[in-house]
Scaffold this motif. Structure first.
Motif, PDB file in Angstrom:
ATOM      1  N   LEU A   4       0.165 -75.092   9.699  1.00  0.00           N
ATOM      2  CA  LEU A   4       0.894 -74.652   8.512  1.00  0.00           C
ATOM      3  C   LEU A   4       2.013 -73.701   8.923  1.00  0.00           C
ATOM      4  O   LEU A   4       1.782 -72.781   9.715  1.00  0.00           O
ATOM      5  CB  LEU A   4      -0.054 -73.943   7.542  1.00  0.00           C
ATOM      6  N   VAL A   5       3.183 -73.916   8.364  1.00  0.00           N
ATOM      7  CA  VAL A   5       4.333 -73.062   8.667  1.00  0.00           C
ATOM      8  C   VAL A   5       4.998 -72.651   7.361  1.00  0.00           C
ATOM      9  O   VAL A   5       5.519 -73.498   6.629  1.00  0.00           O
ATOM     10  CB  VAL A   5       5.351 -73.775   9.570  1.00  0.00           C
ATOM     11  N   GLU A   6       4.977 -71.339   7.079  1.00  0.00           N
ATOM     12  CA  GLU A   6       5.611 -70.817   5.876  1.00  0.00           C
ATOM     13  C   GLU A   6       7.085 -70.496   6.142  1.00  0.00           C
ATOM     14  O   GLU A   6       7.469 -70.175   7.272  1.00  0.00           O
ATOM     15  CB  GLU A   6       4.933 -69.529   5.401  1.00  0.00           C
ATOM     16  N   SER A   7       7.870 -70.550   5.089  1.00  0.00           N
ATOM     17  CA  SER A   7       9.275 -70.158   5.157  1.00  0.00           C
ATOM     18  C   SER A   7       9.722 -69.711   3.783  1.00  0.00           C
ATOM     19  O   SER A   7       9.024 -69.942   2.786  1.00  0.00           O
ATOM     20  CB  SER A   7      10.143 -71.309   5.661  1.00  0.00           C
ATOM     21  N   GLY A   8      10.893 -69.068   3.747  1.00  0.00           N
ATOM     22  CA  GLY A   8      11.466 -68.682   2.468  1.00  0.00           C
ATOM     23  C   GLY A   8      11.347 -67.225   2.114  1.00  0.00           C
ATOM     24  O   GLY A   8      11.863 -66.796   1.070  1.00  0.00           O
ATOM     25  N   GLY A   9      10.661 -66.459   2.934  1.00  0.00           N
ATOM     26  CA  GLY A   9      10.548 -65.037   2.653  1.00  0.00           C
ATOM     27  C   GLY A   9      11.866 -64.320   2.849  1.00  0.00           C
ATOM     28  O   GLY A   9      12.839 -64.884   3.361  1.00  0.00           O
ATOM     29  N   GLY A  10      11.903 -63.051   2.431  1.00  0.00           N
ATOM     30  CA  GLY A  10      13.119 -62.273   2.599  1.00  0.00           C
ATOM     31  C   GLY A  10      13.093 -61.025   1.761  1.00  0.00           C
ATOM     32  O   GLY A  10      12.044 -60.623   1.245  1.00  0.00           O
ATOM     33  N   LEU A  11      14.264 -60.420   1.631  1.00  0.00           N
ATOM     34  CA  LEU A  11      14.436 -59.196   0.857  1.00  0.00           C
ATOM     35  C   LEU A  11      15.090 -59.549  -0.474  1.00  0.00           C
ATOM     36  O   LEU A  11      16.115 -60.250  -0.513  1.00  0.00           O
ATOM     37  CB  LEU A  11      15.312 -58.220   1.640  1.00  0.00           C
ATOM     38  N   VAL A  12      14.524 -59.053  -1.561  1.00  0.00           N
ATOM     39  CA  VAL A  12      15.041 -59.341  -2.891  1.00  0.00           C
ATOM     40  C   VAL A  12      14.891 -58.094  -3.754  1.00  0.00           C
ATOM     41  O   VAL A  12      13.981 -57.287  -3.532  1.00  0.00           O
ATOM     42  CB  VAL A  12      14.310 -60.549  -3.516  1.00  0.00           C
ATOM     43  N   GLN A  13      15.789 -57.933  -4.713  1.00  0.00           N
ATOM     44  CA  GLN A  13      15.673 -56.800  -5.630  1.00  0.00           C
ATOM     45  C   GLN A  13      14.622 -57.074  -6.694  1.00  0.00           C
ATOM     46  O   GLN A  13      14.341 -58.241  -7.011  1.00  0.00           O
ATOM     47  CB  GLN A  13      17.015 -56.538  -6.294  1.00  0.00           C
ATOM     48  N   ALA A  14      14.087 -56.018  -7.224  1.00  0.00           N
ATOM     49  CA  ALA A  14      13.116 -56.150  -8.310  1.00  0.00           C
ATOM     50  C   ALA A  14      13.720 -56.961  -9.449  1.00  0.00           C
ATOM     51  O   ALA A  14      14.895 -56.778  -9.798  1.00  0.00           O
ATOM     52  CB  ALA A  14      12.696 -54.771  -8.800  1.00  0.00           C
ATOM     53  N   GLY A  15      12.918 -57.860  -9.994  1.00  0.00           N
ATOM     54  CA  GLY A  15      13.380 -58.753 -11.038  1.00  0.00           C
ATOM     55  C   GLY A  15      13.912 -60.070 -10.523  1.00  0.00           C
ATOM     56  O   GLY A  15      14.144 -60.999 -11.312  1.00  0.00           O
ATOM     57  N   GLY A  16      14.110 -60.159  -9.227  1.00  0.00           N
ATOM     58  CA  GLY A  16      14.631 -61.370  -8.622  1.00  0.00           C
ATOM     59  C   GLY A  16      13.570 -62.421  -8.365  1.00  0.00           C
ATOM     60  O   GLY A  16      12.394 -62.253  -8.741  1.00  0.00           O
ATOM     61  N   SER A  17      13.987 -63.497  -7.708  1.00  0.00           N
ATOM     62  CA  SER A  17      13.105 -64.636  -7.446  1.00  0.00           C
ATOM     63  C   SER A  17      13.205 -65.081  -5.994  1.00  0.00           C
ATOM     64  O   SER A  17      14.237 -64.883  -5.339  1.00  0.00           O
ATOM     65  CB  SER A  17      13.480 -65.823  -8.341  1.00  0.00           C
ATOM     66  N   LEU A  18      12.127 -65.659  -5.531  1.00  0.00           N
ATOM     67  CA  LEU A  18      12.075 -66.305  -4.227  1.00  0.00           C
ATOM     68  C   LEU A  18      11.184 -67.522  -4.340  1.00  0.00           C
ATOM     69  O   LEU A  18      10.247 -67.535  -5.152  1.00  0.00           O
ATOM     70  CB  LEU A  18      11.504 -65.383  -3.149  1.00  0.00           C
ATOM     71  N   ARG A  19      11.447 -68.512  -3.509  1.00  0.00           N
ATOM     72  CA  ARG A  19      10.538 -69.655  -3.403  1.00  0.00           C
ATOM     73  C   ARG A  19      10.091 -69.790  -1.962  1.00  0.00           C
ATOM     74  O   ARG A  19      10.912 -69.979  -1.059  1.00  0.00           O
ATOM     75  CB  ARG A  19      11.184 -70.954  -3.863  1.00  0.00           C
TER      76      ARG A  19
END
Length: 123
Positions: A4-19
């Motif tokens: 299994l290999v995860e991707s898509g993480g990062g830095l985001v401001q509160a209220g934002g979105s990530l997948r």
């Protein structure tokens, strides 16, 4: 074995979105229930959500219910975690995991784990 290999993480401001995405290889992906967990510094790994092998059932921790959505594409051997309305307390390393059906909520239920991807939510 399932890799299994995860991707898509990062830095985001509160209220934002990530997948987040989790790509699987090895044994037949559709045989497995998939889970997402997270671990913040100094804390135990905690359950985020899970999805059945077919994708017909999902279950979420109360802390993310209504904000996070798990989905899977068995043709692409990938499971996703859509995270909306992110909060600073969502900051953690996020892990995907594969386990036997029926899907479970405990860390010990899952046999295979990814390396994790960091999600940081700034206030």
């Amino acid at each position: 074995q399932v890799q299994l290999v995860e991707s898509g993480g990062g830095l985001v401001q509160a209220g934002g979105s990530l997948r987040l995405s989790c790509a699987a290889s090895g044994r037949t992906f559709s045989n497995y229930a998939m889970g997402w967990f997270r671990q913040a510094p100094g804390k135990e790994r905690e359950f985020v959500g899970t999805i059945s092998w077919s994708g017909s059932r999902t279950y979420y921790a109360d802390s993310v219910k209504g904000r996070f959505t798990i989905s899977r594409d068995n043709a692409k051997n990938t499971v996703y975690l859509q995270m909306n309305s992110l909060k600073p307390e969502d900051t953690a390393v996020y892990y995907c995991a594969a386990g036997p059906t029926p899907e479970g909520l405990r860390v010990g239920r899952y046999d295979y784990w990814g390396q994790g991807t960091q999600v940081t939510v700034s206030s």
